[in-house]
Write an enzyme that holds these catalytic residues in place. Sequence first.
Site, PDB file in Angstrom:
ATOM      1  N   ASP A 133       0.887  -1.159   0.000  1.00  0.00           N
ATOM      2  CA  ASP A 133       0.000   0.000   0.000  1.00  0.00           C
ATOM      3  C   ASP A 133       0.926   1.209   0.000  1.00  0.00           C
ATOM      4  OD1 ASP A 133      -1.620   2.167   0.552  1.00  0.00           O
ATOM      5  OD2 ASP A 133      -2.246   1.470   2.550  1.00  0.00           O
ATOM      6  N   LYS A 154       2.954  11.190  -3.359  1.00  0.00           N
ATOM      7  CA  LYS A 154       1.934  10.490  -4.137  1.00  0.00           C
ATOM      8  C   LYS A 154       0.963  11.432  -4.846  1.00  0.00           C
ATOM      9  CE  LYS A 154      -1.712   7.039  -3.441  1.00  0.00           C
ATOM     10  NZ  LYS A 154      -2.311   6.134  -2.448  1.00  0.00           N
ATOM     11  N   GLU A 160      -7.273   0.733  -4.537  1.00  0.00           N
ATOM     12  CA  GLU A 160      -7.301   0.632  -3.073  1.00  0.00           C
ATOM     13  C   GLU A 160      -8.627   0.079  -2.545  1.00  0.00           C
ATOM     14  OE1 GLU A 160      -6.030   4.574  -2.006  1.00  0.00           O
ATOM     15  OE2 GLU A 160      -4.024   4.194  -2.777  1.00  0.00           O
ATOM     16  N   ASP A 211     -12.888   5.542   2.609  1.00  0.00           N
ATOM     17  CA  ASP A 211     -11.452   5.618   2.930  1.00  0.00           C
ATOM     18  C   ASP A 211     -11.061   7.042   3.310  1.00  0.00           C
ATOM     19  OD1 ASP A 211      -8.684   5.675   2.971  1.00  0.00           O
ATOM     20  OD2 ASP A 211      -8.410   4.519   1.135  1.00  0.00           O
TER      21      ASP A 211
HETATM   22  P1  ADP Z   1      -3.045   7.349   3.803  1.00  0.00           P
HETATM   23  O1  ADP Z   1      -3.880   6.252   3.241  1.00  0.00           O
HETATM   24  O2  ADP Z   1      -3.509   8.706   3.388  1.00  0.00           O
HETATM   25  O3  ADP Z   1      -1.597   7.178   3.598  1.00  0.00           O
HETATM   26  P2  ADP Z   1      -3.697   6.372   6.509  1.00  0.00           P
HETATM   27  O4  ADP Z   1      -4.836   5.537   6.133  1.00  0.00           O
HETATM   28  O5  ADP Z   1      -2.514   5.694   7.034  1.00  0.00           O
HETATM   29  O6  ADP Z   1      -3.252   7.395   5.376  1.00  0.00           O
HETATM   30  O7  ADP Z   1      -4.223   7.421   7.596  1.00  0.00           O
HETATM   31  C1  ADP Z   1      -3.387   8.320   8.232  1.00  0.00           C
HETATM   32  C2  ADP Z   1      -4.222   9.248   9.074  1.00  0.00           C
HETATM   33  O8  ADP Z   1      -4.919   8.500  10.044  1.00  0.00           O
HETATM   34  C3  ADP Z   1      -3.388  10.286   9.812  1.00  0.00           C
HETATM   35  O9  ADP Z   1      -3.987  11.551   9.692  1.00  0.00           O
HETATM   36  C4  ADP Z   1      -3.464   9.802  11.238  1.00  0.00           C
HETATM   37  O10 ADP Z   1      -3.348  10.852  12.187  1.00  0.00           O
HETATM   38  C5  ADP Z   1      -4.842   9.183  11.270  1.00  0.00           C
HETATM   39  N1  ADP Z   1      -4.999   8.266  12.392  1.00  0.00           N
HETATM   40  C6  ADP Z   1      -4.267   7.168  12.683  1.00  0.00           C
HETATM   41  N2  ADP Z   1      -4.669   6.620  13.847  1.00  0.00           N
HETATM   42  C7  ADP Z   1      -5.683   7.417  14.311  1.00  0.00           C
HETATM   43  C8  ADP Z   1      -6.500   7.400  15.479  1.00  0.00           C
HETATM   44  N3  ADP Z   1      -6.353   6.473  16.420  1.00  0.00           N
HETATM   45  N4  ADP Z   1      -7.424   8.374  15.621  1.00  0.00           N
HETATM   46  C9  ADP Z   1      -7.568   9.329  14.696  1.00  0.00           C
HETATM   47  N5  ADP Z   1      -6.824   9.402  13.569  1.00  0.00           N
HETATM   48  C10 ADP Z   1      -5.892   8.457  13.385  1.00  0.00           C
HETATM   49 MG    MG Z   2      -4.607   4.797   2.219  1.00  0.00          MG
END
Ligand code: ADP
Ligand code: MG
Length: 600
Positions: free
Chosen positions: A9, A70, A167, A190
């Site tokens: 991912d 990205k 995704e 998502d």
């Molecule tokens: P992406 O797909 O955009 O790379 P992710 O799916 O990994 O990102 O999501 C990252 C986001 O999720 C960040 O903004 C992070 O702060 C948030 N996040 C992760 N854990 C938590 C949580 N426990 N509560 C709220 N937000 C969270």
């Molecule tokens: Mg993602």
Amino acid sequence: MAEDIIGIDLGTTNSAVGVVESGFPILLADQSGARITPSAISYINCDAHEVGKVALRSRGSGSIVVTSAKRYMGRRYQAVKGDDFCVPLVAQDDGSVGFQVGESIVSPEQASSEILKHLKKVAEHQLNREISKAVITVPAYYNDAQRNATKLAGEIAGLEVVRIISEPTAAALAYGLDKLDESSRVAVYDYGGGTFDISVLEMKDGVFQVISTAGDTLLGGDDIDEAVARWACEQTNDLEYDQLTTEQRERLLDESRKLKEALTENDTAKLQIPFFRAGLNINIELSAEGFDKLIHTEISRTAPYCKQVLLDAGGDVDKVILVGGSTRIPAVQRLVKKVFGLDPDVSQHPDEAVALGAVIQGGMLSGALREMVLLDVTPLSLGIETLGGLMNVIIPRNTTIPCKAGEMFTNAVANQKSMRVRVLQGEREMARDNWELGSVDVHFSPATKGQARVGVQFSIDENGILQVLTRDVETGKDTILEINSAAVDVDDENVEKMVSESVDYAFDDMAERVFTEAKLKAEELLPAVEAGLAQVGEEMDEADLNLIRDAESEVKEMLKQEDANLLKKAVQKLDKATEHMAAILVEKAMEAALMRKLEN
Ligand code: ADP
Ligand code: MG
């Protein structure tokens, strides 16, 4: 064995990698134990230096850090110029966008390839084999140019990209929705770090098709962090969010993110930054309720997109699944429930589901997953505990049932009267880390060490019943222990946990096994050497004796130091040093036997 295909991912904020290992899709952790890697690259003198958390941490210390590369994959400069980005955006000769990193220009594909290279290394390190193929996920709305750019990034990283999947499709695979009925519909919501995507998928001819998709590439958890940071400034006298320096803002945003993440599991949380500015400490508290109010407007921005995709898809969906770290926020889950009129499925880790789906797709392509589905097999290895607390596998994991296997064991100490056979299940090297299914005491006739012989046989019938038969070879007396279906019925989650732990701890486990085995050998060898010396020491020359004495004290020292490899080496050295003595002992024994014969 078919060649591994890893699943990746490649996210805007975070990335992850995994593989199907012995029939199970798992994510792989880096050396610090993290399965999620921030999509950040630090450059020093224009060279990519670090990736992930370490790169993020180096912000403000002389390196240039690129995040969210990205967003610009496969984009034209004309379409994005003027964007607010972490480094200046420039036009490349072919009209595509580039990043100005110090003196040089880095393309989004090159930047992303650094992340892919890092993930490839994490996988190779964990699996201890080379990896050359990958499945990589991309957003559903990505056009051809963006998909090709992702492929190119993979190639630069030394990976053949065998498939690009969307995704939401990956997430649906991770949730196991590929078994849904024909024309079932699933919405994938998502909400990540920097982007929001919503898609509706439909099952057609056994595969998912994205039938509508919408979203906002500038709506994500980062905006929630900013809302919290602005609130923090309002709560603290004298702070204006828009007047902060870049460093101050980054620090405040980091702490705001921690506060936000803490509030998904706690009723209240604190934001404390001592010495934020000369004479100013930040020390404020936020309740979950207050947080919900604070972000209400922000998260509500996702709702119109949801309505839009439903409209485009022409009706309701059968299921809603949540993906992306921001869906951990309870208020977001409530919002989804309200908009779709359905309880969202939250059975998977939201920030791991996409990677897991890519892994599953990779496993389907390499054939690693098919085997698992078709055969009825032992999900985990079965064995017994042996001397030193080691796991001795008798039936390895993934053995087709019915099956039968056995081994012979001897008593560890002289005049031992019984032996406890502990039946274990699991993939770890040390018995204590595996699960005990049952145990039985086997009695046998006392004998000198290594004389009593006990056979242990495991057999599993077609119903999954495990029978453990133990036999004292001398008397032929049998003991039978029957264990119901526990040997075969283990829920997937536990199997996955056990397998991924065995990969995570592979290095430590192996070191402990090597040490334990070397220690057992040392404990056997040391008294034997003493006994030998007492018998024939006087007939040996000084050089040989010194060699043995040296090796002996080295073994004793290494036993104290508890270093597996050094102890193993020392034991081997002692073994070698005593070769001459052993020869003399054998000669003596033969002489004695011959004498006895002559006397008779
Ligand atoms: P992406 O797909 O955009 O790379 P992710 O799916 O990994 O990102 O999501 C990252 C986001 O999720 C960040 O903004 C992070 O702060 C948030 N996040 C992760 N854990 C938590 C949580 N426990 N509560 C709220 N937000 C969270
Ligand atoms: Mg993602």
